[in-house]
Motif scaffolding. Structure first.
Motif, PDB file in Angstrom:
ATOM      1  N   ASN A 195       2.337  10.339  -9.670  1.00  0.00           N
ATOM      2  CA  ASN A 195       1.802   9.409 -10.680  1.00  0.00           C
ATOM      3  C   ASN A 195       1.515   8.040 -10.076  1.00  0.00           C
ATOM      4  N   LYS A 196       2.349   7.616  -9.139  1.00  0.00           N
ATOM      5  CA  LYS A 196       2.142   6.312  -8.489  1.00  0.00           C
ATOM      6  C   LYS A 196       0.868   6.306  -7.639  1.00  0.00           C
ATOM      7  N   LEU A 197       0.412   7.495  -7.255  1.00  0.00           N
ATOM      8  CA  LEU A 197      -0.851   7.621  -6.513  1.00  0.00           C
ATOM      9  C   LEU A 197      -2.024   7.883  -7.450  1.00  0.00           C
ATOM     10  N   GLY A 198      -1.747   7.814  -8.771  1.00  0.00           N
ATOM     11  CA  GLY A 198      -2.810   8.036  -9.753  1.00  0.00           C
ATOM     12  C   GLY A 198      -3.088   9.502 -10.022  1.00  0.00           C
ATOM     13  N   LEU A 199      -2.134  10.370  -9.650  1.00  0.00           N
ATOM     14  CA  LEU A 199      -2.310  11.818  -9.832  1.00  0.00           C
ATOM     15  C   LEU A 199      -1.301  12.349 -10.849  1.00  0.00           C
ATOM     16  N   ASP A 200      -1.673  13.408 -11.561  1.00  0.00           N
ATOM     17  CA  ASP A 200      -0.710  14.048 -12.460  1.00  0.00           C
ATOM     18  C   ASP A 200       0.364  14.774 -11.660  1.00  0.00           C
ATOM     19  N   THR A 206      -0.232  18.364  -0.916  1.00  0.00           N
ATOM     20  CA  THR A 206      -1.114  17.769   0.096  1.00  0.00           C
ATOM     21  C   THR A 206      -0.675  16.360   0.484  1.00  0.00           C
ATOM     22  N   ASN A 207      -0.351  15.526  -0.505  1.00  0.00           N
ATOM     23  CA  ASN A 207       0.050  14.150  -0.194  1.00  0.00           C
ATOM     24  C   ASN A 207       1.415  14.109   0.475  1.00  0.00           C
ATOM     25  N   ALA A 208       2.339  14.958   0.025  1.00  0.00           N
ATOM     26  CA  ALA A 208       3.655  15.024   0.675  1.00  0.00           C
ATOM     27  C   ALA A 208       3.503  15.462   2.135  1.00  0.00           C
ATOM     28  N   ARG A 209       2.620  16.414   2.366  1.00  0.00           N
ATOM     29  CA  ARG A 209       2.398  16.905   3.733  1.00  0.00           C
ATOM     30  C   ARG A 209       1.891  15.783   4.644  1.00  0.00           C
ATOM     31  N   SER A 210       1.072  14.896   4.088  1.00  0.00           N
ATOM     32  CA  SER A 210       0.468  13.824   4.895  1.00  0.00           C
ATOM     33  C   SER A 210       1.468  12.721   5.253  1.00  0.00           C
ATOM     34  N   GLY A 211       2.619  12.705   4.560  1.00  0.00           N
ATOM     35  CA  GLY A 211       3.618  11.664   4.828  1.00  0.00           C
ATOM     36  C   GLY A 211       4.491  11.992   6.025  1.00  0.00           C
ATOM     37  N   LYS A 212       5.412  11.076   6.311  1.00  0.00           N
ATOM     38  CA  LYS A 212       6.329  11.260   7.441  1.00  0.00           C
ATOM     39  C   LYS A 212       7.750  11.410   6.918  1.00  0.00           C
ATOM     40  N   LEU A 213       8.561  12.125   7.676  1.00  0.00           N
ATOM     41  CA  LEU A 213       9.962  12.322   7.319  1.00  0.00           C
ATOM     42  C   LEU A 213      10.753  11.061   7.639  1.00  0.00           C
ATOM     43  N   ASN A 214      11.533  10.578   6.668  1.00  0.00           N
ATOM     44  CA  ASN A 214      12.416   9.448   6.895  1.00  0.00           C
ATOM     45  C   ASN A 214      13.845   9.986   6.932  1.00  0.00           C
ATOM     46  N   LEU A 215      14.420  10.012   8.135  1.00  0.00           N
ATOM     47  CA  LEU A 215      15.725  10.663   8.321  1.00  0.00           C
ATOM     48  C   LEU A 215      16.845   9.947   7.577  1.00  0.00           C
ATOM     49  N   ASP A 216      16.778   8.619   7.519  1.00  0.00           N
ATOM     50  CA  ASP A 216      17.826   7.879   6.801  1.00  0.00           C
ATOM     51  C   ASP A 216      17.853   8.281   5.330  1.00  0.00           C
ATOM     52  N   LYS A 250      15.410   2.168  -2.629  1.00  0.00           N
ATOM     53  CA  LYS A 250      16.005   1.240  -1.647  1.00  0.00           C
ATOM     54  C   LYS A 250      15.211   1.233  -0.348  1.00  0.00           C
ATOM     55  N   HIS A 251      14.413   2.266  -0.144  1.00  0.00           N
ATOM     56  CA  HIS A 251      13.666   2.423   1.115  1.00  0.00           C
ATOM     57  C   HIS A 251      12.233   1.934   0.943  1.00  0.00           C
ATOM     58  N   SER A 252      11.868   0.948   1.738  1.00  0.00           N
ATOM     59  CA  SER A 252      10.506   0.383   1.675  1.00  0.00           C
ATOM     60  C   SER A 252       9.582   1.187   2.580  1.00  0.00           C
ATOM     61  N   ILE A 253       9.240   2.374   2.118  1.00  0.00           N
ATOM     62  CA  ILE A 253       8.345   3.254   2.876  1.00  0.00           C
ATOM     63  C   ILE A 253       7.213   3.699   1.964  1.00  0.00           C
ATOM     64  N   LYS A 254       6.173   4.275   2.560  1.00  0.00           N
ATOM     65  CA  LYS A 254       5.008   4.711   1.787  1.00  0.00           C
ATOM     66  C   LYS A 254       5.401   5.795   0.780  1.00  0.00           C
ATOM     67  N   VAL A 255       4.655   5.836  -0.323  1.00  0.00           N
ATOM     68  CA  VAL A 255       4.902   6.859  -1.347  1.00  0.00           C
ATOM     69  C   VAL A 255       4.827   8.255  -0.726  1.00  0.00           C
ATOM     70  N   GLU A 256       3.856   8.489   0.138  1.00  0.00           N
ATOM     71  CA  GLU A 256       3.705   9.808   0.768  1.00  0.00           C
ATOM     72  C   GLU A 256       4.933  10.164   1.603  1.00  0.00           C
ATOM     73  N   ASP A 257       5.527   9.152   2.248  1.00  0.00           N
ATOM     74  CA  ASP A 257       6.740   9.401   3.047  1.00  0.00           C
ATOM     75  C   ASP A 257       7.920   9.776   2.142  1.00  0.00           C
ATOM     76  N   LYS A 258       7.994   9.133   0.974  1.00  0.00           N
ATOM     77  CA  LYS A 258       9.043   9.481   0.015  1.00  0.00           C
ATOM     78  C   LYS A 258       8.869  10.924  -0.455  1.00  0.00           C
TER      79      LYS A 258
END
Length: 355
Positions: A195-200, A206-216, A250-258
């Motif tokens: 929803n934050k990306l304007g999608l239902d 697809t968007n999750a795949r494009s993000g990066k893994l945040n180990l923390d 708490k994590h300031s990372i891109k929505v896709e990374d989340k």
């Protein structure tokens, strides 16, 4: 003599707020084995106004909840009535409706599914079986998950039945008992960030795949107290709102990374939840369309054969199983397993309203 053939409508509204699932189902009992056929089905989306109401309802006052229950029962009754008329359905044994969960606090002896007021039977002019969770909570159970008895009766050829909806839940046999529990949030979180990306929703992940893994973030999610608890256990939206979202934010990372990291979290927790990491697993619910999530699950469970069924079963399995719970209630047979919910005993749950 108790019947062996039933025609019912199953009705389900899940925490992902996709809409109301309605399915006309024929059940047949032969040689003590149940079979089913979904003959007509439809998902009716909620209006934007209703989505907001249902999201905010957990913060409502008691008076606001009472009014919401009245209004939602009217809405649900009209949707079911329209489905019956549009599809020219007749000779029903019952409409079996879950309602919509607003509050789920079994630890406080409380659960609320709206849309289960007696007037629903009069609106649709049919016998209604509903409100399946309250009795279990009164008997000391979690009131959830209720689907596992349906998994045992209708899908016994699978080692695991996994549903990926607003939350994921799994059921399987262990030491002669059916056990089941909620694993983790799924679409309640992924849809929020879509929803934050304007999608239902995130189509195929697809968007999750494009993000990066945040180990923390992944490590913090995996360390949450809920995952250490033994089953029976269940989740409600309160957990997402009060625990999961604050942790992620708490994590300031891109929505896709989340989204990418949370998808990995779901896959990791699914792996940890299964007792034997092999066999056949049936996957249903909207998350079954998330290709990225399914790939990550397969990566963590290389010896599991993942099976995604036909679209009708995939999309309407919960409506199907609540329809079965209703039929079992009509027969006064057990439809809730204490091995799953932690209640004092197996029981036949639900309320029957005559029109």
């Amino acid at each position: 003599m108790i019947k062996e053939n039933y025609r019912v409508i199953g009705v389900m509204s899940g925490t992902s707020l996709d809409g109301v699932d309605l399915a006309e189902i024929e059940f047949n009992l032969k040689n003590q084995k149940w079979s089913y056929k979904i003959t007509k089905s439809e998902t009716v989306s909620y209006s934007p106004e209703w989505v907001i109401k249902l999201k905010e309802a957990m913060n409502y006052s008691e008076a606001e909840l009472i009014q919401l229950n009245e209004n939602y029962t009217d809405l649900l009754g009209e949707l079911i009535k329209s489905f019956i008329e549009k599809n020219e359905i007749s000779n029903l044994d019952a409409v079996c409706s879950h309602g919509h969960t607003i509050l789920h606090q079994p630890q406080n002896g409380f659960t609320l599914q709206i849309g289960n007021l007696p007037k629903i039977a009069k609106i649709i002019n049919e016998k209604v079986v509903c409100d399946f969770r309250v009795q279990d909570v009164q008997l000391g159970g979690q009131g959830a998950p209720l689907v596992p008895i349906g998994d045992r009766i209708l899908f016994s050829e699978f080692d695991y039945c996994l549903n990926l909806g607003g939350f994921s839940n799994v059921s399987f046999e262990e030491n002669g008992n059916r056990v089941a529990f909620d694993i983790s949030p799924v679409n309640t979180v992924l849809n929020f960030y879509a929803n934050k990306l304007g999608l239902d929703y995130d189509d195929k992940g697809t968007n999750a795949r494009s993000g990066k893994l945040n180990l923390d973030l992944l490590n913090e999610l995996n360390a949450l107290e809920y995952y250490k608890k033994p089953f029976p256990k269940s989740l409600g939206f309160e957990f997402v709102k009060e625990v999961v979202f604050p942790l992620i934010e708490k994590h300031s990372i891109k929505v896709e990374d989340k989204m990418h990291t949370f998808t990995e979290h779901i896959a990791v927790q699914t792996n940890l939840a299964l007792n034997k990491k092999q066999g056949k697993m049936l996957i249903t619910g909207g998350g079954a369309y998330n290709d990225f999530l399914i790939e990550r699950m397969q990566f963590h469970l290389p010896k599991i054969e993942i099976i995604i069924p036909d679209n009708n079963t995939l999309e309407f399995k919960e409506a199907l199983i609540f329809a079965l719970l209703g039929v079992l209630k009509l027969r006064n047979e057990i439809n809730v397993l204490s091995s799953v919910t932690g209640a004092k005993s197996d029981h036949s749950s639900g309320i029957i309203y005559k029109y």
